[in-house]
Write a protein that holds these residues in place. Structure first.
Motif, PDB file in Angstrom:
ATOM      1  N   PRO A 172      17.467  -8.030  23.210  1.00 20.03           N
ATOM      2  CA  PRO A 172      16.118  -8.178  23.762  1.00 20.03           C
ATOM      3  C   PRO A 172      15.831  -7.128  24.845  1.00 20.03           C
ATOM      4  CG  PRO A 172      17.589  -9.817  24.721  1.00 20.03           C
ATOM      5  CD  PRO A 172      18.370  -9.111  23.649  1.00 20.03           C
ATOM      6  N   THR A 173      16.901  -6.570  25.414  1.00 20.96           N
ATOM      7  CA  THR A 173      16.744  -5.644  26.535  1.00 20.96           C
ATOM      8  C   THR A 173      16.009  -4.377  26.105  1.00 20.96           C
ATOM      9  OG1 THR A 173      18.817  -6.440  27.458  1.00 20.96           O
ATOM     10  CG2 THR A 173      17.992  -4.356  28.310  1.00 20.96           C
ATOM     11  N   ALA A 224      12.990  -4.043  24.950  1.00 22.78           N
ATOM     12  CA  ALA A 224      11.873  -4.203  24.007  1.00 22.78           C
ATOM     13  C   ALA A 224      10.563  -4.048  24.784  1.00 22.78           C
ATOM     14  CB  ALA A 224      11.941  -5.571  23.333  1.00 22.78           C
ATOM     15  N   GLY A 225       9.642  -3.265  24.236  1.00 24.15           N
ATOM     16  CA  GLY A 225       8.359  -3.060  24.897  1.00 24.15           C
ATOM     17  C   GLY A 225       8.403  -2.039  26.024  1.00 24.15           C
ATOM     18  N   THR A 226       9.462  -1.243  26.089  1.00 24.60           N
ATOM     19  CA  THR A 226       9.560  -0.230  27.149  1.00 24.60           C
ATOM     20  C   THR A 226       9.741   1.166  26.545  1.00 24.60           C
ATOM     21  OG1 THR A 226      11.961  -0.100  27.400  1.00 24.60           O
ATOM     22  CG2 THR A 226      10.864  -1.936  28.510  1.00 24.60           C
ATOM     23  N   GLU A 232      10.666 -10.003  20.043  1.00 26.90           N
ATOM     24  CA  GLU A 232      11.095  -8.666  19.607  1.00 26.90           C
ATOM     25  C   GLU A 232      12.471  -8.289  20.146  1.00 26.90           C
ATOM     26  OE1 GLU A 232       8.594  -5.247  20.256  1.00 26.90           O
ATOM     27  OE2 GLU A 232       6.914  -6.253  19.290  1.00 26.90           O
TER      28      GLU A 232
END
Lengths: 231, 216
Positions: free
Chosen positions: A121-122, A124-126, A141
């Motif tokens: 999960p780390t 995600a979205g970055t 995600e």
């Protein structure tokens, strides 16, 4: 005490070649194989990809290899406070691959555990997951991260027994066990080699099957820091 | 909390308030900056401090002369170990974080938006060369408490409608503590739940570039 796995410092260079991906233990200087790094700094080996949380300090640890121009690429989680690394990156001669620290640790562990990639999960979205495969599990995600194997792993422990089982001093272990698992050739730097049987089975953190060679350190703790022995 | 212009006092006030937010017996990870001041304000409360480099039960800095360079925290500062502490490797340490076993992370932020999404690792236009454990903590712990000064040194709002700094991930913060106020976040909505002594809701509105529900 000696071990069949013990090699001399001058033998280290036999196991590292130009262009290798080298896993180097340590969180800051704790758990970093300073003696082995010093020996590599004396050789001509170059174009190394170094996988390590950071790149040591300017004149200690991996900072020496950086100053010598032996490092082509660094994979790690935190270089911001290492001026030499930041400058080298700005000048364009050091490539940097930044990974979240937990992703780096798990990537190394996975390589040693026979797992080629994993979802986390780390990140995600970055920005750090741009260009990486993302997949949803149960509506959340996750980022696909590849494992991080090493041609060589250079690690640091407190004591080894003759077989190469390792124990650590306090928080010295950090990335070292995972790196021992993930390296094709593994060289461990230790304070001393004790007779087999002296280490308690349950205190052994890195098991001998992961460790190929042992060298004795030239560093000791003095005044709260790591000091190279003069003799 | 008293409003002071002095940055040091502001930081101490924020740390003191953040300490109140922690529960007895919780496993806590403290980020760099303001969170490192929290242990001074814990009083009789007992919590377990987790360090990413592999220590659960981190104690205070050692006396001069007692420094062990192999006993450090995630800021690479020398620490001590408390009775009952445990030491482990980095992969296991991050399994604790990602796996949701750490109760609370108290972390600094550069910016937070009105939904609770935060930015705490990179500044736009500057080199992006460090992330450390920030994203793992944001992604994995049970509760995220943000501590930061309400505005930047030049007075710019850090609490915004939407982030202009690079995000730390999808996960939203639960609580935001500044020297002026305490906010909580629920379902992408920000709530003002507390103001410091001498601070008015109007003061907060003027220095906050985000919409929030007043829930004092």
């Amino acid at each position: 005490m000696t071990s069949k796995k013990e090699i001399s410092l001058t033998d280290i260079s036999k196991y590292i070649k130009d262009g290798d991906q080298v896993l180097v233990g340590g969180f800051g200087l704790s758990g970093c194989p300073l003696t082995i790094v010093d020996e590599i700094a004396k050789t001509d080996v170059k174009d190394l990809t170094i996988v390590s949380n950071n790149l040591g300090e300017p004149q200690k640890g991996l900072g020496k290899l950086l100053v010598n121009g032996q490092i082509k690429k660094a994979i790690g989680s935190y270089f911001t406070t290492h001026r030499g690394a930041v400058n080298a990156w700005n000048e364009g001669w050091l490539e940097i691959e930044l990974l979240p620290q937990g992703t780096m640790a798990e990537g190394i562990r996975a390589a040693g555990a026979g797992i080629p990639a994993f979802y986390t999960p780390t990140g995600a979205g970055t920005k750090l997951s741009e260009n990486k495969e993302v997949r949803e599990f149960d509506g959340k995600e996750y980022v696909l991260e590849k494992s991080i194997p090493g041609d060589v792993a250079l690690i640091r422990a407190h004591k080894a027994d003759e077989y190469g089982n390792l124990v650590y001093r306090k928080t010295q272990e950090n990335f070292n066990t995972a790196m021992a698992m993930a390296g094709k050739i593994v060289i461990a730097e230790v304070d001393e080699i004790v007779p087999t049987g002296e280490l308690k089975p349950e205190e052994i953190k890195t098991q001998h099957l992961f460790v190929d060679y042992l060298v004795k350190t030239r560093y000791e703790v003095e005044g709260g820091t790591f000091v190279e022995r003069t003799k | 909390m008293n409003v002071q212009n002095n940055v040091k006092t502001m930081r101490q006030d924020i740390a003191k308030r953040a300490a109140d937010e922690l529960g007895e017996g919780e496993v806590i990870n403290l980020g760099v900056g303001i969170p490192t001041l929290i242990p001074e304000y814990l009083g009789d409360k007992h919590v377990f401090l987790h360090s990413e480099n592999g220590l659960l039960g981190t104690g205070p800095a050692p006396e001069a002369g007692q420094i062990n360079p192999d006993l450090i925290n995630a800021s690479k500062q020398p620490v001590t170990e408390l009775p009952g502490s445990a030491i482990f490797d980095s992969a296991l340490s991050f399994a604790m974080i990602r796996g949701g076993h750490v109760d609370t992370a108290v972390i600094g932020a550069l910016q937070v938006d009105q939904t609770g999404e935060l930015a705490n690792w990179a500044v736009p236009g500057k080199d992006i060369l460090g992330v450390g454990g920030a994203m793992d903590l944001v992604a994995g712990v049970q509760k995220v408490i943000l501590t930061m000064t309400h505005t930047s040194k030049s007075g710019e709002a850090k609490i915004v409608e939407s982030l202009t700094y690079p995000s730390s991930g999808y996960r939203k913060a639960d609580v935001l503590i500044t020297e002026k106020a305490v906010f909580t976040f629920k379902n992408n909505q920000m709530y003002l739940v507390e103001v410091a002594d001498g601070v008015t809701v109007e003061d907060i509105e003027e220095t906050t570039a985000a919409s929030f529900v007043v829930a004092l």
